[in-house]
Write a protein that holds these residues in place. Sequence first.
Motif, short mmCIF file in Angstrom:
data_model
loop_
_atom_site.label_atom_id
_atom_site.label_comp_id
_atom_site.label_asym_id
_atom_site.label_seq_id
_atom_site.Cartn_x
_atom_site.Cartn_y
_atom_site.Cartn_z
N GLY A 49 -42.80 -51.11 -53.43
CA GLY A 49 -42.37 -52.49 -53.67
C GLY A 49 -43.43 -53.53 -53.47
N ARG A 50 -44.65 -53.12 -53.16
CA ARG A 50 -45.72 -54.09 -52.93
C ARG A 50 -46.11 -54.75 -54.25
NH1 ARG A 50 -49.53 -51.09 -50.30
NH2 ARG A 50 -49.42 -52.13 -48.26
N THR A 51 -46.33 -56.05 -54.23
CA THR A 51 -46.78 -56.78 -55.41
C THR A 51 -48.30 -56.86 -55.41
OG1 THR A 51 -46.73 -58.95 -54.34
CG2 THR A 51 -44.68 -58.17 -55.34
N ALA B 5 -53.50 -57.90 -52.63
CA ALA B 5 -54.76 -58.65 -52.53
C ALA B 5 -54.88 -59.34 -51.18
CB ALA B 5 -54.83 -59.68 -53.66
N ALA B 6 -53.80 -59.94 -50.71
CA ALA B 6 -53.85 -60.64 -49.42
C ALA B 6 -54.08 -59.67 -48.27
CB ALA B 6 -52.55 -61.42 -49.21
N GLU B 7 -53.42 -58.51 -48.32
CA GLU B 7 -53.58 -57.53 -47.25
C GLU B 7 -54.97 -56.90 -47.27
OE1 GLU B 7 -50.35 -54.85 -47.77
OE2 GLU B 7 -48.83 -56.43 -47.64
N ALA B 8 -55.48 -56.62 -48.47
CA ALA B 8 -56.80 -56.00 -48.57
C ALA B 8 -57.91 -56.96 -48.13
CB ALA B 8 -57.06 -55.53 -49.99
N ALA B 9 -57.68 -58.25 -48.30
CA ALA B 9 -58.70 -59.25 -47.93
C ALA B 9 -58.96 -59.25 -46.43
CB ALA B 9 -58.26 -60.63 -48.39
N VAL B 10 -58.05 -58.72 -45.62
CA VAL B 10 -58.25 -58.70 -44.17
C VAL B 10 -59.42 -57.79 -43.81
CG1 VAL B 10 -57.19 -58.06 -41.97
CG2 VAL B 10 -55.83 -59.20 -43.74
#
Length: 226
Positions: free
Chosen positions: A161-163, A168-173
């Motif tokens: 269910g990830r958009t 993108a926001a999670e990977a940017a961490v």
Amino acid sequence: MMSTGGLITRTAALLPTAETPPVTTPRAPAQEAAERELSKPMYHENDPSLVDRALRAFFDWLDDLFGAASGATPGGAVGLVAIVLLVLLAGAALWWRLGAPRRAAAAAGTLFDDGIRSAADHRTAAEAHAAAGRWTEAVQERMRAVVRSLEERTLLDPRPGRTADEAAAEAAVSLPDHAADLRAAARTFDDVTYGGRTADADAYARLRTLDLTLDRAKPLLTGPTA
């Protein structure tokens, strides 16, 4: 003996030139006869068609509507035209910014809409679409390859269910140097998947470059220190 007056009266009634009462027709039969006569095609050869009558009625209604609106608008007709133009410009700006209306209905769409496949599988599918000139499908598959690759490297936790925006926001961490490119890639994916826009070779080239770059990038590891 017969009086002269009586003889004269009977003689006048027998004369051929004597007046007779007019012939009258009851009102209802006369009206029906007139309607039958007027219904003949010869009387309607130059009548406007049904379409012409409908158009005339529509334009009359439109004229009345604009007349009433202009009377209630500051500046009259000129003010009304200015307001209509502003509304049209605002609608065009929203359409350009957000894409087709169906994007809003599908805004909650997930990144992966089929079974689990590896990053290599998504890359193969992307290259096949690109070779055939199907740039929209190629962009979609390449973005999926990017996210699946990050999951395979444990930089992202696999989560149904990830958009694209969430990925993108999670990977940017862990990849802060590539945050802007990840956001741009997610926006491209959303535009072509939910916004009704068509991808091109340049859009796919940017996704492909990002995929290859991230595959070699070293993440910023954060955690407890000794």
